[in-house]
Design an enzyme around this catalytic site. Structure first.
Site, PDB file in Angstrom:
ATOM      1  CD  GLU A 137      -3.163  -0.878   0.557  1.00 44.59           C
ATOM      2  OE1 GLU A 137      -3.266   0.198  -0.068  1.00 44.59           O
ATOM      3  OE2 GLU A 137      -4.033  -1.766   0.548  1.00 44.59           O
TER       4      GLU A 137
ATOM      5  CD  GLU B 197       6.277 -22.256  10.478  1.00 45.20           C
ATOM      6  OE1 GLU B 197       6.402 -22.706  11.631  1.00 45.20           O
ATOM      7  OE2 GLU B 197       5.347 -21.515  10.133  1.00 45.20           O
TER       8      GLU B 197
END
Length: 271
Positions: free
Chosen positions: A79, A110
């Site tokens: 954004e 992960e």
């Protein structure tokens, strides 16, 4: 180390609850998140001051994360170029499995202890930058290994974790420990931990952009003019902060220079 995030929920027999009971209790749990963040504000303030200092001196920010926390950091970072008119490489995300797999839950990635540092090297990370690990548990190998490598190369680090005295916090120069407690569904850290992470990402990016001069008063004067709604909002911003009274004249000036900030600078220079 105590893994509060893995402790049993404060609520039993969720499968027996009505919709009304579930939403009431979920809402009650969510109300504890801002209070947990409030306790961590001194740590967060220290981290943000370090981020601002790095970015003011041509550095970059890198979030390193996996799972929900990593994906939430991507949502925040994408954004910023539009909202604040900054370069797309100012805030970055090193996501387990890669950002190209954002919509896939590649949780097995992960555990990779080599990938994060390799991905950081591919981005030419240096001591000018700051790397922030995101891990609800505070133990994620992908994140922990990245911070260990950064320490070896004199790269500043921070972290956002939700368990006290975690290995990741021990490696971070600027740890932020937001202890949100057991999840409503035991171990589901996409819930309160995820909510806390989203709020903190907002606080980091917004505060940093303000301190870097990307906001005038309370308005995003560097917003990119990407659609009619934003152009209209920007024209009104320009008129508010100048003596321009004619909407069309303000719009022409805005579009000519590409942002409210640049248009204001030119307008004030020509006065």
């Amino acid at each position: 180390m105590t893994k509060i995030t893995e402790q049993a929920s404060n609520y039993s027999h969720l499968d027996k609850m009505s919709v009304e009971e579930l939403t009431k209790n979920l809402n009650k749990e969510d109300q504890s998140v801002p209070l947990a963040i409030e306790k961590a504000l001194p740590q967060l303030n220290t981290l943000i001051n370090s981020i601002v200092s790095k970015l003011e001196n041509e550095g970059r920010l890198f979030y390193v994360g996996a799972g929900s926390g990593g994906r939430l950091s991507v949502l925040d970072v994408i954004e910023l170029p539009t909202t604040y008119g900054v370069s797309s490489d100012l805030f970055n995300v090193i996501l387990a499995g890669g950002k190209e797999h954002l919509i896939e839950a590649r949780e097995e990635k992960e555990d990779d202890i080599h990938a994060a540092w390799k991905m950081l090297q591919d981005k030419s990370v240096s001591s000018k930058d700051i790397v922030i690990g995101i891990s609800a548990s505070g133990t994620t190998p992908f994140v922990l290994s990245a911070l260990i490598a950064c320490k070896k190369h004199q790269i500043s680090t921070g972290c956002i974790v939700s368990n006290p005295e975690s290995p990741i916090a021990a490696q971070a120069d600027f740890p932020v420990e937001v202890i949100t407690g057991p999840e409503f569904v035991t171990g589901s850290t996409r819930m309160k931990c995820g909510t806390a992470q989203k709020i903190i990402f907002d606080m980091i990016s917004t505060t940093t952009m303000i301190k870097l001069g990307r906001v005038l008063d309370n308005q995003m004067v560097n917003v990119k003019l990407i659609n009619d709604k934003i152009v209209d909002r920007a024209v009104k911003m320009l008129m508010k902060h100048s003596s321009l009274k004619d909407y069309n004249q303000a719009k022409i000036l805005l579009l000519e220079h590409g942002s409210v900030k640049k248009a204001l600078d030119i307008f004030n220079l020509e006065k």
